[in-house]
Design a protein around this motif. Structure first.
Motif, short mmCIF file in Angstrom:
data_model
loop_
_atom_site.label_atom_id
_atom_site.label_comp_id
_atom_site.label_asym_id
_atom_site.label_seq_id
_atom_site.Cartn_x
_atom_site.Cartn_y
_atom_site.Cartn_z
N LEU A 118 0.73 -1.04 0.00
CA LEU A 118 -0.35 0.17 0.23
C LEU A 118 0.99 1.57 0.05
O LEU A 118 0.05 2.22 -0.69
CB LEU A 118 -0.48 -0.24 1.42
CG LEU A 118 -2.36 -0.72 1.18
CD1 LEU A 118 -2.64 -0.90 2.69
CD2 LEU A 118 -3.05 -0.84 0.42
N HIS A 119 2.05 1.06 0.82
CA HIS A 119 3.17 2.76 0.69
C HIS A 119 3.48 2.80 -0.86
O HIS A 119 3.63 3.72 -1.13
CB HIS A 119 4.14 1.81 1.57
CG HIS A 119 4.83 3.44 1.93
ND1 HIS A 119 4.20 4.82 2.30
CD2 HIS A 119 5.86 3.85 1.80
CE1 HIS A 119 6.02 5.33 2.64
NE2 HIS A 119 6.57 4.84 2.02
N CYS A 120 3.48 1.39 -1.23
CA CYS A 120 4.95 1.87 -2.81
C CYS A 120 3.31 2.35 -4.45
O CYS A 120 3.51 3.43 -4.63
CB CYS A 120 4.93 0.11 -3.49
SG CYS A 120 6.71 -0.06 -2.14
N SER A 121 2.11 1.42 -3.28
CA SER A 121 1.03 1.82 -4.10
C SER A 121 0.66 3.69 -4.30
O SER A 121 0.42 4.46 -4.73
CB SER A 121 -0.11 1.81 -3.68
OG SER A 121 -1.00 1.81 -2.57
N VAL A 122 0.57 3.65 -2.83
CA VAL A 122 0.84 5.45 -1.98
C VAL A 122 1.50 5.97 -3.03
O VAL A 122 1.08 7.58 -3.46
CB VAL A 122 0.61 5.74 -0.92
CG1 VAL A 122 0.98 6.78 -0.38
CG2 VAL A 122 -0.52 5.40 0.13
N LEU A 123 3.14 5.59 -2.93
CA LEU A 123 3.98 6.70 -3.56
C LEU A 123 3.79 6.36 -5.64
O LEU A 123 4.20 7.25 -5.35
CB LEU A 123 5.67 5.59 -3.31
CG LEU A 123 5.89 5.57 -1.75
CD1 LEU A 123 6.91 5.24 -1.76
CD2 LEU A 123 6.05 6.84 -2.25
N GLU A 124 3.65 5.46 -5.64
CA GLU A 124 3.14 5.57 -7.17
C GLU A 124 2.05 6.43 -7.34
O GLU A 124 1.96 7.63 -8.64
CB GLU A 124 2.86 3.70 -7.59
CG GLU A 124 3.54 3.27 -7.94
CD GLU A 124 3.79 1.74 -7.92
OE1 GLU A 124 1.75 2.24 -8.51
OE2 GLU A 124 4.25 0.99 -8.35
N LEU A 125 0.71 6.90 -6.64
CA LEU A 125 -0.02 7.63 -6.84
C LEU A 125 -0.03 9.16 -6.46
O LEU A 125 0.16 10.01 -7.03
CB LEU A 125 -1.13 7.48 -6.04
CG LEU A 125 -1.89 5.75 -6.04
CD1 LEU A 125 -3.15 5.42 -4.96
CD2 LEU A 125 -3.24 6.20 -8.09
N SER A 126 1.09 9.20 -5.47
CA SER A 126 2.22 10.29 -5.15
C SER A 126 2.74 11.02 -6.70
O SER A 126 2.52 12.00 -7.06
CB SER A 126 2.50 10.79 -3.64
OG SER A 126 3.46 9.75 -4.07
#
Length: 291
Positions: A118-126
């Motif tokens: 989820l952190h990686c997906s949040v970084l990707e989304l950011s």
């Protein structure tokens, strides 16, 4: 002659009386020695009777001690069985706690992996949001440039219309160009609106992901706390099992000591019973001898 004969008879009687006196003295001496021996035997018998009474009281006391020790032994055996059952229950609980801790650790690992994803997906989304914002800034700059170009074009058209009224074809072409530019501007505005909507959607998704991430963080912290509680409970259970094991060892050593004391007491009792039996036999033999 009669006197002589009587004197001889008297001499014979005196000799016989002396012999009888001597025999009586010997019999009296023998009787006195028998009486002394009987008194000695009586004193010995009284001492033996007193010793027998003391030994019987001591045997009774020892029997009472042996009875109490047997009761203590039974109590210790029951306590030993209870401690065995408690130890087995503690070991079962220890196994259950270890299984629970392993399950919770696996669950924590899964949640940490999910949190990392989820952190990686949040970084990707950011990163995607940053790219969209950069694209939005580029489109805004392009729109401003188009507005400036449109203003300049309108000024030029005004000058051309004022100066060249006869050039209607050029004016129509300029109008067409203006219409196309207006259409392009509208298309750019629509694209900008779509990008803004997409950015808002991305922001909503990002906020949801952040909320979900915070929930997972809370769940992970709760699971870590639960894991710490389980670890402390496991440590307490292990300490309790060790204490019960120590108590079991103490009880076992105490039981061994009591068994040794019982064996020694039984040996002493056997020896005392043997001595008592010997005294009874000697007493019976002495009584028979006296009779």
């Amino acid at each position: 002659s009669i006197i002589k004969r009587q004197r001889e008879e008297l001499k014979l009687l005196i000799a016989e009386l002396k012999d009888r006196d001597k025999e009586l003295n010997d019999m009296v001496a023998v009787h006195e020695s028998h009486i002394r021996a009987w008194q000695d035997e009586r004193q010995k018998i009284l001492a033996l009777a007193e010793r027998c009474s003391l030994l019987s009281s001591e045997v009774n006391e020892r029997n009472a001690i042996i009875k109490s020790l047997n009761e203590k032994l039974k109590l210790l055996e029951s306590q030993h069985n209870d401690s065995k059952i408690t130890l087995e229950n503690t070991q079962q609980k220890f196994k259950e706690l270890t299984q629970k801790i392993s399950d919770s650790s696996l669950h924590c690992q899964d949640l940490e992996k999910r949190n990392q994803s989820l952190h990686c997906s949040v970084l990707e989304l950011s990163a995607k949001t940053g790219q969209l914002q950069a694209r939005e800034r580029e489109l805004l700059a392009m729109l401003q440039h188009k507005d400036k170009a449109l203003i300049e074009t309108t000024d030029q058209i005004a000058e051309v219309t004022s100066k060249f009224k006869n050039l209607e074809d050029a004016l129509r072409a300029a109008k067409l160009e203006e219409f196309s530019r207006n259409k392009e501007q509208q298309d750019l505005k629509l694209t900008l609106n779509d990008i803004a909507i997409q950015v808002n959607k991305m922001k909503d998704v990002l906020s949801e992901k952040i909320k979900e991430n915070s929930k997972h963080q809370e769940e992970i912290s709760h699971l870590k706390q639960e894991n710490g509680c389980l670890r402390s409970e496991l440590i307490l259970a292990v300490e309790e099992a060790q204490r019960k094991d120590q108590l079991y060892q103490f009880a076992k050593s105490k039981q061994v000591r009591i068994e040794k004391e019982l064996s020694s007491l039984r040996q002493v009792c056997v020896e005392q019973q043997r001595d008592l039996h010997f005294l009874h036999v000697s007493l019976d033999s002495s009584q028979n001898c006296k009779q």
